[in-house]
Scaffold this motif. Structure first.
Motif, PDB file in Angstrom:
ATOM      1  N   SER A  43       0.951  -1.303   0.042  1.00  0.00           N
ATOM      2  CA  SER A  43      -0.072  -0.129  -0.052  1.00  0.00           C
ATOM      3  C   SER A  43       0.943   1.098  -0.007  1.00  0.00           C
ATOM      4  CB  SER A  43      -0.738   0.192   1.209  1.00  0.00           C
ATOM      5  OG  SER A  43      -1.876  -0.828   1.208  1.00  0.00           O
ATOM      6  N   VAL A  44       0.742   2.214  -0.959  1.00  0.00           N
ATOM      7  CA  VAL A  44       1.587   3.360  -1.070  1.00  0.00           C
ATOM      8  C   VAL A  44       0.673   4.632  -0.720  1.00  0.00           C
ATOM      9  CG1 VAL A  44       2.866   4.772  -2.658  1.00  0.00           C
ATOM     10  CG2 VAL A  44       2.753   2.309  -2.819  1.00  0.00           C
ATOM     11  N   PHE A  45       0.989   5.332   0.156  1.00  0.00           N
ATOM     12  CA  PHE A  45       0.024   6.413   0.595  1.00  0.00           C
ATOM     13  C   PHE A  45       0.873   7.687   0.452  1.00  0.00           C
ATOM     14  CE2 PHE A  45      -2.315   4.216   4.101  1.00  0.00           C
ATOM     15  CZ  PHE A  45      -3.071   3.376   3.367  1.00  0.00           C
ATOM     16  N   ALA A  46       0.421   8.833  -0.136  1.00  0.00           N
ATOM     17  CA  ALA A  46       1.168  10.130  -0.412  1.00  0.00           C
ATOM     18  C   ALA A  46      -0.007  11.216  -0.499  1.00  0.00           C
ATOM     19  CB  ALA A  46       1.895  10.159  -1.654  1.00  0.00           C
ATOM     20  N   ARG A  47       0.374  12.288   0.020  1.00  0.00           N
ATOM     21  CA  ARG A  47      -0.764  13.575   0.018  1.00  0.00           C
ATOM     22  C   ARG A  47       0.062  14.721  -1.073  1.00  0.00           C
ATOM     23  NH1 ARG A  47      -5.599  14.023   0.545  1.00  0.00           N
ATOM     24  NH2 ARG A  47      -5.469  15.608   2.333  1.00  0.00           N
ATOM     25  N   GLY A  48      -0.926  15.790  -1.305  1.00  0.00           N
ATOM     26  CA  GLY A  48      -0.326  16.682  -1.883  1.00  0.00           C
ATOM     27  C   GLY A  48       0.286  16.594  -3.104  1.00  0.00           C
ATOM     28  N   LEU A  49       1.249  17.447  -3.394  1.00  0.00           N
ATOM     29  CA  LEU A  49       2.228  17.279  -4.706  1.00  0.00           C
ATOM     30  C   LEU A  49       3.049  15.920  -4.727  1.00  0.00           C
ATOM     31  CD1 LEU A  49       3.619  20.721  -5.450  1.00  0.00           C
ATOM     32  CD2 LEU A  49       1.802  19.683  -6.478  1.00  0.00           C
ATOM     33  N   THR A  50       3.175  15.190  -3.554  1.00  0.00           N
ATOM     34  CA  THR A  50       3.849  14.150  -3.342  1.00  0.00           C
ATOM     35  C   THR A  50       3.109  12.881  -3.915  1.00  0.00           C
ATOM     36  OG1 THR A  50       4.878  14.895  -1.419  1.00  0.00           O
ATOM     37  CG2 THR A  50       5.204  12.450  -1.792  1.00  0.00           C
ATOM     38  N   THR A  51       1.859  13.439  -4.193  1.00  0.00           N
ATOM     39  CA  THR A  51       0.724  12.040  -4.804  1.00  0.00           C
ATOM     40  C   THR A  51       1.279  12.048  -6.221  1.00  0.00           C
ATOM     41  OG1 THR A  51      -1.167  13.164  -3.772  1.00  0.00           O
ATOM     42  CG2 THR A  51      -1.441  11.819  -5.726  1.00  0.00           C
ATOM     43  N   TYR A  52       2.144  12.777  -6.807  1.00  0.00           N
ATOM     44  CA  TYR A  52       2.598  12.570  -8.238  1.00  0.00           C
ATOM     45  C   TYR A  52       3.849  11.527  -8.170  1.00  0.00           C
ATOM     46  CZ  TYR A  52      -0.339  16.499  -9.618  1.00  0.00           C
ATOM     47  OH  TYR A  52      -1.431  17.034  -9.706  1.00  0.00           O
ATOM     48  N   VAL A  53       4.714  11.388  -6.995  1.00  0.00           N
ATOM     49  CA  VAL A  53       5.509  10.498  -6.783  1.00  0.00           C
ATOM     50  C   VAL A  53       4.937   9.261  -6.519  1.00  0.00           C
ATOM     51  CG1 VAL A  53       7.879  10.265  -5.573  1.00  0.00           C
ATOM     52  CG2 VAL A  53       6.938  12.590  -5.887  1.00  0.00           C
ATOM     53  N   GLY A  54       4.093   9.136  -5.716  1.00  0.00           N
ATOM     54  CA  GLY A  54       3.345   8.012  -5.260  1.00  0.00           C
ATOM     55  C   GLY A  54       2.700   7.399  -6.239  1.00  0.00           C
ATOM     56  N   GLN A  55       2.010   7.962  -7.258  1.00  0.00           N
ATOM     57  CA  GLN A  55       1.411   7.368  -8.304  1.00  0.00           C
ATOM     58  C   GLN A  55       2.348   6.627  -9.321  1.00  0.00           C
ATOM     59  OE1 GLN A  55      -0.601  10.825  -9.768  1.00  0.00           O
ATOM     60  NE2 GLN A  55      -2.447  10.158  -8.863  1.00  0.00           N
ATOM     61  N   GLU A  56       3.419   7.513  -9.640  1.00  0.00           N
ATOM     62  CA  GLU A  56       4.608   6.949 -10.665  1.00  0.00           C
ATOM     63  C   GLU A  56       5.145   5.594  -9.924  1.00  0.00           C
ATOM     64  OE1 GLU A  56       9.011   8.260 -12.462  1.00  0.00           O
ATOM     65  OE2 GLU A  56       7.135   9.910 -12.409  1.00  0.00           O
ATOM     66  N   PHE A  57       5.583   5.671  -8.684  1.00  0.00           N
ATOM     67  CA  PHE A  57       6.132   4.719  -7.992  1.00  0.00           C
ATOM     68  C   PHE A  57       5.256   3.463  -7.953  1.00  0.00           C
ATOM     69  CE2 PHE A  57       7.209   2.551  -3.663  1.00  0.00           C
ATOM     70  CZ  PHE A  57       8.494   2.143  -4.041  1.00  0.00           C
ATOM     71  N   SER A  58       4.025   3.787  -7.644  1.00  0.00           N
ATOM     72  CA  SER A  58       3.068   2.538  -7.581  1.00  0.00           C
ATOM     73  C   SER A  58       2.915   1.881  -9.103  1.00  0.00           C
ATOM     74  CB  SER A  58       1.597   3.077  -7.328  1.00  0.00           C
ATOM     75  OG  SER A  58       1.595   3.557  -5.944  1.00  0.00           O
ATOM     76  N   LEU A  59       2.870   2.795 -10.179  1.00  0.00           N
ATOM     77  CA  LEU A  59       2.485   2.040 -11.485  1.00  0.00           C
ATOM     78  C   LEU A  59       3.708   1.356 -11.763  1.00  0.00           C
ATOM     79  CD1 LEU A  59       1.230   1.826 -14.145  1.00  0.00           C
ATOM     80  CD2 LEU A  59       2.481   4.227 -14.654  1.00  0.00           C
ATOM     81  N   THR A 111       2.430  15.096   7.915  1.00  0.00           N
ATOM     82  CA  THR A 111       1.046  14.898   7.404  1.00  0.00           C
ATOM     83  C   THR A 111       0.217  14.317   8.529  1.00  0.00           C
ATOM     84  OG1 THR A 111       1.833  15.355   5.169  1.00  0.00           O
ATOM     85  CG2 THR A 111      -0.598  14.754   5.375  1.00  0.00           C
ATOM     86  N   PRO A 112      -0.718  14.828   9.453  1.00  0.00           N
ATOM     87  CA  PRO A 112      -1.533  13.983   9.984  1.00  0.00           C
ATOM     88  C   PRO A 112      -1.970  12.627   9.796  1.00  0.00           C
ATOM     89  CG  PRO A 112      -2.045  16.321  10.217  1.00  0.00           C
ATOM     90  CD  PRO A 112      -1.241  16.186   9.041  1.00  0.00           C
ATOM     91  N   GLU A 113      -2.629  12.659   8.783  1.00  0.00           N
ATOM     92  CA  GLU A 113      -3.514  11.375   8.269  1.00  0.00           C
ATOM     93  C   GLU A 113      -2.163  10.333   7.779  1.00  0.00           C
ATOM     94  OE1 GLU A 113      -3.904  14.349   7.051  1.00  0.00           O
ATOM     95  OE2 GLU A 113      -4.132  14.493   4.859  1.00  0.00           O
ATOM     96  N   LEU A 114      -0.940  10.748   7.405  1.00  0.00           N
ATOM     97  CA  LEU A 114      -0.192   9.783   6.852  1.00  0.00           C
ATOM     98  C   LEU A 114       0.560   9.300   8.227  1.00  0.00           C
ATOM     99  CD1 LEU A 114       1.910  11.713   4.117  1.00  0.00           C
ATOM    100  CD2 LEU A 114       0.138   9.768   3.864  1.00  0.00           C
ATOM    101  N   VAL A 115       0.750  10.294   9.046  1.00  0.00           N
ATOM    102  CA  VAL A 115       1.343   9.738  10.520  1.00  0.00           C
ATOM    103  C   VAL A 115       0.504   8.722  11.212  1.00  0.00           C
ATOM    104  CG1 VAL A 115       2.305  10.523  12.890  1.00  0.00           C
ATOM    105  CG2 VAL A 115       2.769  11.928  10.843  1.00  0.00           C
ATOM    106  N   SER A 116      -0.886   9.282  11.173  1.00  0.00           N
ATOM    107  CA  SER A 116      -1.779   8.286  11.751  1.00  0.00           C
ATOM    108  C   SER A 116      -1.984   7.059  11.196  1.00  0.00           C
ATOM    109  CB  SER A 116      -3.060   9.153  11.825  1.00  0.00           C
ATOM    110  OG  SER A 116      -4.337   8.128  12.413  1.00  0.00           O
ATOM    111  N   SER A 117      -2.004   6.861   9.908  1.00  0.00           N
ATOM    112  CA  SER A 117      -1.912   5.516   9.294  1.00  0.00           C
ATOM    113  C   SER A 117      -0.832   4.751   9.518  1.00  0.00           C
ATOM    114  CB  SER A 117      -1.867   5.685   7.670  1.00  0.00           C
ATOM    115  OG  SER A 117      -3.130   6.389   7.333  1.00  0.00           O
TER     116      SER A 117
END
Length: 258
Positions: free
Chosen positions: A130-146, A186-192
């Motif tokens: 499972s790959v989690f990311a928020r904000g502009l880092t979302t684009y990094v996560g999407q590429e990494f996941s793909l 990022t709170p939701e990332l830390v909480s996860s």
């Protein structure tokens, strides 16, 4: 950079040569260095390909010649010549090139190769990643996941904070949580991460903050480097180059040696 005076004129020698360096250079490499020193007024506008073309050589030969003279590479040469340039625009552009170089070098210096290999081993053994990311880092996560999916790994990606909480609580025994975050606060990332860590899952955090709250609840942490310069100060749009670099290293190794 050495300055030599001739009468009323001044000649800047970008790369100084001594007998030991000259003996270590081939004829072609020496011609390249002489070309560089004789074009100090225009060098800041040239690329390594331009120098290779004008010296009837190749970019790799130009790079090798520069390194034999004690420079770290073409970027350092460009930095030296850019500082000599009278144009403020050239000097400013040169500083921006150097910023990227510093960022890349710092990532290589700070990332532990042992930790990289440990991350790769965890990913290989994972039932699902499972790959989690928020904000502009979302684009990094999407590429990494793909790219992981293209390597036939079972990957789940989300940037939705509500889905993150639910998914983290439902991870199975061999599932891995990979978190990407520039500041790592990022709170939701830390909480996860906390939820998955408490459940006993392997949590991998990739961020650029050595004081991130993510580190305490991660089995493995990859901490890159965040440059202090921020182009657009009103918004958090700092460079994600360090995160891209770390992900690229992981993917390149897994695709080459798996």
């Amino acid at each position: 950079m050495r300055l030599i005076r001739y009468g009323k004129g001044e000649v800047f020698i970008i790369i100084s040569l001594d007998s030991d360096i000259i003996e270590n250079l081939t004829k072609t490499e020496l011609e390249i260095i002489n070309f560089i020193n004789s074009h100090e007024n225009t060098l800041h506008a040239m690329s390594i390909v331009d120098i290779a073309f004008d010296t009837y050589s190749s970019p790799s030969t130009v790079s090798r010649a520069i390194r034999k003279c004690g420079l770290n590479g073409f970027n350092e040469l460009r930095y030296r010549s850019g500082n000599k340039a009278r144009s403020e625009e050239i000097q400013s552009m040169n500083e921006l090139f150097n910023k990227t170089l510093i960022e890349a070098q710092a990532v290589h210096e700070r990332i532990s190769l042992t930790d990289i290999l440990a991350v790769i081993q965890c990913l290989k053994e994972a039932h699902q990643i499972s790959v989690f990311a928020r904000g502009l880092t979302t684009y990094v996560g999407q590429e990494f996941s793909l790219k992981l999916q293209l390597l036939d790994y079972d990957v789940f990606f989300t940037d939705d904070p509500n889905i993150m909480q639910v998914k983290a609580s439902k991870l199975k025994e061999r599932d891995v949580l990979f978190i990407l975050s520039l500041n790592g606060q990022t709170p939701e990332l830390v909480s996860s991460a906390v939820t998955a860590h408490q459940k006993g899952n392997c949590v991998i955090s990739c961020c650029c903050n050595p004081k991130s709250r993510l580190l305490s609840c991660s089995k493995i942490s990859l901490v890159g480097f965040k440059h202090s310069h921020q182009a657009i100060k009103e918004f958090e749009v700092s460079s994600r180059i360090p995160l891209y670099m770390i992900c690229r290293i992981i993917i390149d190794y897994m695709s080459t040696y798996s």
